[in-house]
Write an enzyme that holds these catalytic residues in place. Structure first.
Site, PDB file in Angstrom:
ATOM      1  N   SER A  18      41.482  18.548  15.900  1.00 25.74           N
ATOM      2  CA  SER A  18      42.382  18.705  17.041  1.00 25.74           C
ATOM      3  C   SER A  18      43.770  19.019  16.501  1.00 25.74           C
ATOM      4  CB  SER A  18      42.361  17.426  17.892  1.00 25.74           C
ATOM      5  OG  SER A  18      43.126  17.591  19.070  1.00 25.74           O
ATOM      6  N   HIS A  45      39.698  21.111  19.630  1.00 25.57           N
ATOM      7  CA  HIS A  45      40.377  20.996  20.918  1.00 25.57           C
ATOM      8  C   HIS A  45      41.250  22.219  21.130  1.00 25.57           C
ATOM      9  CE1 HIS A  45      40.005  16.316  20.912  1.00 25.57           C
ATOM     10  NE2 HIS A  45      38.861  16.927  21.142  1.00 25.57           N
ATOM     11  N   ASP A 138      38.606  11.218  19.829  1.00 29.95           N
ATOM     12  CA  ASP A 138      37.414  12.052  19.992  1.00 29.95           C
ATOM     13  C   ASP A 138      36.838  12.385  18.615  1.00 29.95           C
ATOM     14  OD1 ASP A 138      35.494  13.489  21.370  1.00 29.95           O
ATOM     15  OD2 ASP A 138      36.677  15.335  21.379  1.00 29.95           O
TER      16      ASP A 138
END
Length: 200
Positions: A18, A45, A138
């Protein structure tokens, strides 16, 4: 003698990241050998309303084209895939991808947990999961699932990360196999490819 645990055959490499991971990803993709055998699946992401430019930016740096898979597309060796914007990317038995627009997980779609977790279910101990820099948790649960299925897990050294929340969350949740800086991840993937080609 390899310094890495490469005592068996692997079938796929899945990389999650991310915030702060783009530089590491491009360094990895630009350093891989052209004959890299295993499929590499990226779950990063992304801004859900920006559909153009990201794949192209990765492909410019990569030794191979980066493509966004379609629903039910077969997973092929020697390919690099990127989870499409605003879709969860899952693995299915039969070596295919599945796309869905189910609810966001950890405020994310694609969710790294979904991609890693379903890959663990399909590939079990034949999977390598790599988690890079990121600003939320995540991916931690997905890495735990890979660990539980006997796959090999790597997190980027939190000290090297631009934002260390993601790898730190994985380290708190499970016992990963390796903590590596990006240059060592590249060395690992090169060794992995030699090992894979020798076993063909």
């Amino acid at each position: 003698m390899s310094r890495f645990n490469l005592d068996k055959t692997y079938k796929a490499v899945v990389i999650g990241g991310s915030a702060g991971s783009f530089q590491g990803i491009t360094r990895i993709l630009s350093s891989l050998p052209v004959d890299f055998e295993l499929p590499i699946i990226l779950c990063l992401h992304r801004l859900k309303h920006v559909r153009n430019g990201f794949v192209e930016a990765l492909s410019i740096k990569s030794i191979k084209p980066v493509t966004e898979p379609c629903d039910k597309e077969a997973i092929k060796k020697r390919s690099i895939y990127l989870a499409p914007s605003n879709y969860h990317l899952s693995f299915e038995l039969g070596n295919t991808f599945s796309l869905s627009t189910e609810e966001m997980i950890n405020n994310s779609r694609p969710s790294i947990d979904v991609t890693l977790g379903t890959a663990a279910y399909v590939y079990k101990d034949k999977l390598i999961g790599i988690l890079l820099s990121g600003a939320n948790k995540d991916g931690a649960l997905g890495m735990k699932k890979i660990n539980e299925k006997g796959g090999l897990t790597i997190v980027q050294d939190p000290a090297e990360c631009m934002i260390d929340t993601m790898p730190t969350a994985a380290l708190k949740l499970c016992q990963v196999d390796y903590i590596m800086q990006v240059d060592t991840i590249i060395d690992f993937l090169k060794e992995l490819n030699k090992h894979t080609l020798q076993l063909k």
